[in-house]
Design an enzyme around this catalytic site. Structure first.
Site, mmCIF file in Angstrom:
data_model
loop_
_atom_site.group_PDB
_atom_site.id
_atom_site.type_symbol
_atom_site.label_atom_id
_atom_site.label_comp_id
_atom_site.label_asym_id
_atom_site.label_seq_id
_atom_site.Cartn_x
_atom_site.Cartn_y
_atom_site.Cartn_z
ATOM 1 N N HIS A 298 -24.553 16.103 12.670
ATOM 2 C CA HIS A 298 -25.512 15.235 12.243
ATOM 3 C C HIS A 298 -26.159 16.247 11.300
ATOM 4 O O HIS A 298 -25.996 17.446 11.351
ATOM 5 C CB HIS A 298 -26.779 15.028 13.317
ATOM 6 N N LEU B 145 0.905 -1.307 -0.142
ATOM 7 C CA LEU B 145 -0.172 -0.140 -0.035
ATOM 8 C C LEU B 145 0.837 1.176 0.060
ATOM 9 O O LEU B 145 1.879 1.102 0.586
ATOM 10 C CB LEU B 145 -0.889 -0.124 1.184
HETATM 11 C C1 LIG Z 1 -3.976 -0.443 -10.244
HETATM 12 C C2 LIG Z 1 -3.396 -0.155 -8.845
HETATM 13 C C3 LIG Z 1 -4.220 0.369 -7.948
HETATM 14 C C4 LIG Z 1 -3.577 0.872 -6.676
HETATM 15 N N1 LIG Z 1 -4.354 1.492 -5.801
HETATM 16 C C5 LIG Z 1 -4.039 1.884 -4.588
HETATM 17 C C6 LIG Z 1 -4.619 2.590 -3.850
HETATM 18 O O1 LIG Z 1 -5.565 3.193 -4.042
HETATM 19 N N2 LIG Z 1 -4.193 2.956 -2.477
HETATM 20 C C7 LIG Z 1 -2.795 2.275 -1.958
HETATM 21 O O2 LIG Z 1 -2.256 2.367 -0.960
HETATM 22 N N3 LIG Z 1 -2.276 1.575 -2.789
HETATM 23 C C8 LIG Z 1 -2.608 1.232 -4.214
HETATM 24 N N4 LIG Z 1 -1.911 0.600 -5.012
HETATM 25 C C9 LIG Z 1 -0.474 0.028 -4.728
HETATM 26 C C10 LIG Z 1 0.666 1.326 -4.482
HETATM 27 O O3 LIG Z 1 0.778 1.562 -5.774
HETATM 28 C C11 LIG Z 1 1.869 0.747 -4.273
HETATM 29 O O4 LIG Z 1 1.679 0.149 -2.910
HETATM 30 C C12 LIG Z 1 2.788 1.710 -3.978
HETATM 31 O O5 LIG Z 1 3.242 2.451 -5.214
HETATM 32 C C13 LIG Z 1 4.281 0.979 -3.405
HETATM 33 O O6 LIG Z 1 5.020 2.299 -3.482
HETATM 34 P P1 LIG Z 1 6.749 1.816 -3.657
HETATM 35 O O7 LIG Z 1 7.398 3.122 -3.158
HETATM 36 O O8 LIG Z 1 7.239 0.913 -2.714
HETATM 37 O O9 LIG Z 1 6.788 1.387 -5.047
HETATM 38 P P2 LIG Z 1 6.387 1.984 -6.392
HETATM 39 O O10 LIG Z 1 5.573 2.762 -6.293
HETATM 40 O O11 LIG Z 1 6.195 0.820 -7.391
HETATM 41 O O12 LIG Z 1 7.869 2.820 -6.979
HETATM 42 C C14 LIG Z 1 9.060 2.108 -7.099
HETATM 43 C C15 LIG Z 1 9.808 2.758 -8.272
HETATM 44 O O13 LIG Z 1 10.903 2.265 -8.298
HETATM 45 C C16 LIG Z 1 11.454 2.423 -9.538
HETATM 46 N N5 LIG Z 1 12.802 1.507 -9.946
HETATM 47 C C17 LIG Z 1 12.500 0.107 -9.484
HETATM 48 N N6 LIG Z 1 13.589 -0.425 -9.613
HETATM 49 C C18 LIG Z 1 14.617 0.770 -10.092
HETATM 50 C C19 LIG Z 1 15.962 0.885 -10.315
HETATM 51 N N7 LIG Z 1 16.739 -0.515 -10.243
HETATM 52 N N8 LIG Z 1 16.715 1.742 -10.645
HETATM 53 C C20 LIG Z 1 15.700 3.004 -10.659
HETATM 54 N N9 LIG Z 1 14.420 3.034 -10.288
HETATM 55 C C21 LIG Z 1 13.899 1.955 -10.103
HETATM 56 C C22 LIG Z 1 10.371 2.062 -10.510
HETATM 57 O O14 LIG Z 1 10.442 2.408 -12.006
HETATM 58 C C23 LIG Z 1 9.195 2.825 -9.661
HETATM 59 O O15 LIG Z 1 8.935 4.087 -10.332
HETATM 60 C C24 LIG Z 1 -2.378 0.426 -6.466
HETATM 61 C C25 LIG Z 1 -1.491 -0.254 -7.442
HETATM 62 C C26 LIG Z 1 -2.182 -0.581 -8.605
HETATM 63 C C27 LIG Z 1 -1.370 -1.397 -9.439
#
Ligand SMILES: Cc1cc2nc3c(=O)[nH]c(=O)nc-3n(C[C@H](O)[C@H](O)[C@H](O)COP(=O)(O)OP(=O)(O)OC[C@H]3O[C@@H](n4cnc5c(N)ncnc54)[C@H](O)[C@@H]3O)c2cc1C
EC number: 1.8.1.4
Length: 467
Positions: free
Chosen positions: A445, A320
């Site tokens: 309310h 999330l």
């Molecule tokens: C359709 C959909 C709907 C969603 N809706 C919700 C919601 O409503 N609410 C919610 O809480 N969550 C939602 N999620 C989940 C949420 O998107 C993720 O939990 C969240 O984005 C995770 O954040 P993060 O920072 O861990 O990784 P990510 O957002 O996945 O970001 C990781 C980033 O790292 C970059 N990266 C990876 N490897 C490398 C590398 N080696 N070098 C440079 N860059 C790299 C990627 O390109 C990416 O931009 C949804 C997901 C999807 C697919």
């Protein structure tokens, strides 16, 4: 060579929030992102675009209720999907450029390219033009997120057999969208296309949709979505998903061993997400990856290498955005010598369908399994004046409290605006509120929030006022 106090790999909600907090705490910070836009999955192909399409399709579906409000639509109302998708993209673009603005404002160095470990303190950034730059990080935070999972026998062609990423930019409304997996992402996107006129079938291996949530929520959501026309095949194991020209054929086996065949024009495979570490060269820094592909971390989100941390979808726990954000903040504060803490039990989960579904804390199933004695109080939205005024009658709020101490252990709700209402439950539980505490708080309310007070009253000696 450029040298930083903190280097963050990945600019999703985990990475970019970590970067801002690091900068606020005085660290010289760099963030590496392989794509040209910041914001990760959440902003580009996750939370934000899916909510934009849910909002647009909700407006459209509301039109069917206009007549009961005395609003007559005489002309034809049509969906222009191209425009709807373009609006979604404009929302995404604006949100992503907002992150870039925040990076600049906080004087964070942004490097575009694939980050990969050279060793425990150096990261090479491979850029699109073929050049590479190596930077030094006293501390490094891995925030590389996740990618859609697949089943081994499904060939995703990304045209007809698609993931959520493609489902956010379809060029036509499917005639029959077959969704593999009844989790949050599949159900949300399913409702978008259901509202726009598609027939939508959901095939789920387990015996209910949104299986991680309290069973009562799953039951109510299924009931409401069935009423809206969505079809469910629960306890069905998908055996094959094949493309046939412009169509797809899905075969699944039910609990009796019988095979059903569904024919559609699109199949959305939404069977979860996997942690993403491709190209990171984690082994070069000696970082341990678990059998399930996650970066292994301790309670302080520290990897097996002491100056390297990992946060968000790439580590254990709920996938999330707000969980990733909390972890980003936590690591930055640990690096600054502070003692932050996250209560993972109090990370809320939300499904942005309508009615919305939201929950925090323990489910009834979890409390039963743990042998905890609890009491439950529920209140239906249809008994609320505000719900009747707006015509949003589906759903309820359920509060679970410790049988002896009355401490709130879990709050589960489905209904209008629950995505926002759940914040009250999280706040109450953060402050260890009892059900009686909540029942004695004045709630304006008429509001949907009154259902929380009433459910708390119901949990406190069964004394709800309005049922
Ligand atoms: C359709 C959909 C709907 C969603 N809706 C919700 C919601 O409503 N609410 C919610 O809480 N969550 C939602 N999620 C989940 C949420 O998107 C993720 O939990 C969240 O984005 C995770 O954040 P993060 O920072 O861990 O990784 P990510 O957002 O996945 O970001 C990781 C980033 O790292 C970059 N990266 C990876 N490897 C490398 C590398 N080696 N070098 C440079 N860059 C790299 C990627 O390109 C990416 O931009 C949804 C997901 C999807 C697919």
């Amino acid at each position: 060579m450029n040298s930083f106090d903190v280097v963050i790999i990945g600019s999703g909600p985990g990475g970019y929030v970590a970067a801002i907090r690091c900068a606020q705490l005085g660290f010289k910070t760099a963030i590496i992102e392989k794509y040209s836009t910041l914001g990760g999955t959440c902003l580009n192909v996750g939370c934000i675009p899916s909510k934009a399409l849910l909002a647009s399709s909700h407006h459209y579906s509301d039109i069917s209720h206009f007549a009961e409000h005395g609003i007559e639509v005489t002309g034809e109302v049509k969906v222009n999907l191209e425009k709807m998708i373009a609006r979604k993209q404009a929302v995404v673009d604006q949100t992503c450029s907002g992150v870039k603005f925040l990076m600049d404002k906080n004087k964070i160095t942004v490097l575009e390219g694939l980050g990969s470990f050279v060793d425990a303190t150096h990261v090479a950034v491979a850029k699109a033009d073929g050049t590479s730059e190596t930077i030094e990080g006293k501390n490094i935070i891995i925030a590389t997120g996740s990618k859609p999972s697949n089943l081994p026998f499904i060939k995703l062609d990304k045209e007809r057999i698609i993931t959520s990423t493609e489902a956010l930019k379809l060029k036509e409304v499917p005639k029959h969208l077959i969704i593999i997996g009844g989790g949050v992402i599949g159900i949300e996107l399913g409702q978008v296309y259901l509202r726009l006129g598609a027939q939508v079938s959901v095939v789920e291996y387990l015996d209910r949709i949104i299986p991680g949530m309290d069973a009562s929520l799953s039951k109510e959501l299924t009931k409401v979505l069935k009423k809206q026309g969505m079809k469910f095949y629960v306890s069905h194991k998908v055996k094959s998903v094949e493309r046939t020209g412009d169509g797809v054929v899905v075969q699944a086996e039910n609990a009796k061993g019988e095979t059903i065949t569904l024919q559609g024009d699109y199949s959305l495979v939404s069977v979860g997400r996997r942690p993403y570490t491709d190209g990171l060269n984690a082994d070069k820094a000696g970082i341990k990856i678990t059998d399930r592909g996650m970066v292994e971390v301790n309670d302080h989100l520290q990897t097996s290498v002491s100056n390297i941390y990992a946060i968000g979808d790439v580590v254990r726990g709920a996938m999330l955005a707000h969980k990733a954000e909390e972890e980003g903040t936590m690591v930055a504060e640990i690096l600054a010598g502070q003692k932050p803490h996250i209560d993972y039990n109090l990370i809320p989960g939300v499904v942005y369908t309508w009615p919305e579904v939201a929950a925090v804390g323990q489910t009834e199933e979890q409390l039963k399994a743990a042998g905890v004695e609890y009491k439950a109080g529920s209140f239906p939205f249809k008994a609320l004046g505000r719900a009747r005024a707006g015509g949003d009658l589906d759903g309820f709020v359920k509060i679970l409290a410790d049988a002896k101490t009355d401490e709130v252990l879990g709050v589960h709700m489905i209904g209008a605006r629950c995505a926002d209402l759940i914040a009250e439950a999280v706040t109450a539980m953060e402050f260890k509120a009892s059900a009686e505490d909540i029942s004695r708080i004045s709630h304006a309310h008429p509001t949907f929030a009154e259902a929380i007070k009433e459910a708390a009253l119901a949990a406190t000696d069964n004394r709800a006022l309005h049922v």
